[in-house]
Design a protein around this motif. Sequence first.
Motif, PDB file in Angstrom:
ATOM      1  N   TYR A  80      33.954  37.627  43.743  1.00  0.00           N
ATOM      2  CA  TYR A  80      33.701  36.745  42.614  1.00  0.00           C
ATOM      3  C   TYR A  80      35.001  36.226  42.007  1.00  0.00           C
ATOM      4  O   TYR A  80      35.072  35.078  41.567  1.00  0.00           O
ATOM      5  N   TRP A  83      36.132  33.463  44.165  1.00  0.00           N
ATOM      6  CA  TRP A  83      35.266  32.307  43.928  1.00  0.00           C
ATOM      7  C   TRP A  83      35.702  31.575  42.657  1.00  0.00           C
ATOM      8  O   TRP A  83      35.883  30.357  42.658  1.00  0.00           O
ATOM      9  N   TRP A 109      31.629  28.068  49.229  1.00  0.00           N
ATOM     10  CA  TRP A 109      30.717  28.790  48.355  1.00  0.00           C
ATOM     11  C   TRP A 109      29.333  28.168  48.240  1.00  0.00           C
ATOM     12  O   TRP A 109      28.347  28.899  48.143  1.00  0.00           O
ATOM     13  N   SER A 128      29.763  25.718  40.682  1.00  0.00           N
ATOM     14  CA  SER A 128      30.121  25.068  41.946  1.00  0.00           C
ATOM     15  C   SER A 128      29.332  23.776  42.129  1.00  0.00           C
ATOM     16  O   SER A 128      29.889  22.742  42.528  1.00  0.00           O
TER      17      SER A 128
END
Length: 340
Positions: A80, A83, A109, A128
């Motif tokens: 995470y 990300w 992602w 995202s």
Amino acid sequence: MGTRRHGLIRARKAAGYTQETLAIELGLDTTTVGQWERGKSEPLPYKRPKLARALGVTSRGLEELLAEGAAVVSRPSADYETWADDLDRVAVCLGRQEFDLAKLLLDRWTGRLVPSGDDRGLYLYGRSLRLLGDLRQDQGVLTGPMSARQSYGRAMAVFRELGADRRVAQLELQLAVLDEMGGNHEPAAEQYRQLATDTRLDARDRTRAQLWVGTALSKAGRNADAITFIKPAIQRFEALEEPQDWSVAFQKLALAHRGDGDLSQAGVAFQVALDHRPGDAPMQRVRLDTAHGHLLLSDPATADSGLKLLEGAAATSTQYGMMHQLQAISGIRRAYERQA
């Protein structure tokens, strides 16, 4: 006994389909879609490309949506963190119009299945999708499959599930922007007007909505009305200490004065914008040069300079793949040629 595919269900809803309408889109019986979602059967290989297109996901993303038990897979916290770091990099790339790198980072992602019941994973997935929508908006891909509108819609579904009201309202604001960019100026102005007083948004976003009421009205030819929204927005941006928004608002004010036939006030407003440039990123440069060129075309004595500015802005738009900006520049030039 199959495992319920929560990710597939979420993707179907985010794409705007019921089980019945998705089945119709794919030429199947409604019960077939239900069986997929309950994990009791798999789409045949020849149906998968069309299903992926309908859901707005990659082939890899679809395979992960279909993977049994994938909806409850957890990710380590370090994953995470990576990300989140990548999304920060994407935001920087978009500010520089480095679209290819931004897309590469997002593809790491957005093709992955989001863990069911994992709020952090869902939040990062929603962010995202929001950034993917921003990328497609900057490229001028506004509607249809794999468009900004679809990405924003999917992000909105995620943030609604999380109860993130502010994020939902921000996406409503972005959808109004798409309406304006698509030429639906009056409906966009009304959406902006409602969001300008929406307490889900912070003060900056509410002020941006107020400014954009003026922008949409100006594009609709209601320039005098537009000015009454733009001027208070300028004052609010100054009070909020938002110099970039403040400068952009003066660009909008200049164009509204131009449309209202007051070239003197238009020149004054635009000089403020020139003296306080918000930055030199390609998008910012193109928008400023486009507005400046548009203004210069209003006077025969400066029209040649205006055309040169528009030519440079068009070249930059082409170089960076900003197709919507290129279309706007072409529209300004065609209108000038008709009048000339």
